[in-house]
Design an enzyme around this catalytic site. Structure first.
Site, PDB file in Angstrom:
ATOM      1  N   LYS A  11      29.578 -32.517 -15.430  1.00  0.00           N
ATOM      2  CA  LYS A  11      29.995 -33.864 -15.046  1.00  0.00           C
ATOM      3  C   LYS A  11      29.012 -34.896 -15.562  1.00  0.00           C
ATOM      4  O   LYS A  11      27.807 -34.698 -15.395  1.00  0.00           O
ATOM      5  CB  LYS A  11      30.057 -33.913 -13.517  1.00  0.00           C
ATOM      6  N   LYS A  19      25.103 -31.930 -13.621  1.00  0.00           N
ATOM      7  CA  LYS A  19      25.528 -33.297 -13.318  1.00  0.00           C
ATOM      8  C   LYS A  19      24.467 -34.250 -13.848  1.00  0.00           C
ATOM      9  O   LYS A  19      23.299 -34.169 -13.465  1.00  0.00           O
ATOM     10  CB  LYS A  19      25.705 -33.465 -11.810  1.00  0.00           C
TER      11      LYS A  19
END
Ligand code: PBG
Length: 313
Positions: free
Chosen positions: A239, A187
């Site tokens: 992400k 992330k």
């Protein structure tokens, strides 16, 4: 002929719809996420039925507590009566096993400072920083509370080191050996989470660069995914998705577990905003973006457009 030889076909079963539920009686639109609602408990239940009927693979729930329920340690996240845990119970009783129910396992919606964990008392150079090891103990308790409420998948999104191992151990000790972990493994500290922070009414100011990855670093994404796999993640996620297709592809090439990618709020909002101005064909651009994420190697895509993309299977 093109249909015959198409390499990638987005299927509803591989799409996950992120959903917001607030502690308020009426559903509300989110200005920067056109078409996405901040649900009430009742509208969430109805929307979860719609998602199951559309054949989506899963829903990912995010709770939006009342400001008065936020505190320094995010205690409402552990409370069975907290907004997220209550909504998990409600959805589990409504849709049962017809769709996979996933929970965001993170404290940022519940802390009054908006960070993903608890802060060190002294900080560093005058800045407050997140206390990694104290935070993962809370994630472990939060994950157990979520499993008890009805989550089939818990999804640590705070990028703390050791979070997957801590959660796996706590779930197993509490008898939740069948609860899966979808880890937000790679992330990045992205500028594309802005609309999400409006959606969850975030108390956050500043940045998350002491725990999220530097967008410049591709190898770091691979390393983070490998660590989470070793700790027992059942799925790993990259992400954002669309600007990080190289990372999706790298992780997919090595991962022995399914790979998810999150088309985040800013990715969705950019397409919607351009489409509202008539500058691009919104549905076609959305489908192309999701197709590209799958082409790069994602098995599962989290997208706010899941319901719009699903019927065109
Ligand atoms: C943290 C979390 C965030 C998102 C998902 N989980 C916010 C953040 O890291 O600041 C963003 C998702 C999106 O932008 O759609 N609980």
């Amino acid at each position: 002929m093109r249909r015959l030889v198409s390499e990638v076909r987005p299927h509803p079963a591989q799409l996950v719809l992120p959903m917001f539920v607030a502690d308020s009686p009426d559903p509300q639109p989110i200005a920067s996420l056109p078409g996405v609602m901040r649900h009430s408990m009742d509208s969430l239940a109805a929307a979860a039925h719609d998602a199951a009927s559309a054949g989506l693979g899963g829903i990912m729930l995010f709770g939006v507590p009342q400001p008065r329920d936020k505190d320094a340690t995010g205690s409402a996240a552990l409370d069975p009566n907290g907004i997220l845990n209550r909504s998990l119970s409600r959805v589990a009783s409504e849709v049962g096993d017809s769709i996979v129910i996933m929970a965001d396992t993170c404290l940022d919606e519940f802390t009054d400072h908006g960070h993903c964990g608890v802060l060190t008392p002294g900080g560093r150079n005058g800045d407050h920083i997140v206390d990694n090891d104290a935070t993962i103990e809370l994630y472990a308790r939060q994950a157990v509370a979520q499993a008890e409420a009805g989550a089939q998948v818990v999804s640590p999104s705070g990028m703390m080191d050791g979070q997957v191992a801590a959660i796996r151990a706590a779930l197993d000790a509490a008898g939740h050996t069948d609860t899966a972990i979808l880890s937000y493994a790679a992330k990045y500290a992205s500028a594309l989470y802005g609309p999400f922070r409006e959606a969850v009414d975030s108390s956050f100011t500043g940045d998350r660069r002491t725990y999220q990855l530097d967008p410049a670093n591709r190898r770091a994404g691979l390393l983070e995914a490998r660590l989470d796999i070793d700790e027992g993640a059942d799925l790993v996620m990259v992400k954002p998705a669309g600007l990080y297709l190289d990372v999706v592809s790298d992780v997919a090439a090595m991962s022995p577990v399914p790979v998810a990618a999150y088309q985040v709020s800013g990715e969705y909002a950019m397409i919607q905003a351009a489409a509202q101005r008539g500058w691009i064909d919104g549905p076609a651009a959305m489908r192309e973006a999701i197709t590209s994420i799958i082409r790069a190697g994602a098995d599962v895509v989290l997208t706010y457009a899941a319901m719009e993309v699903a019927p065109t299977r």
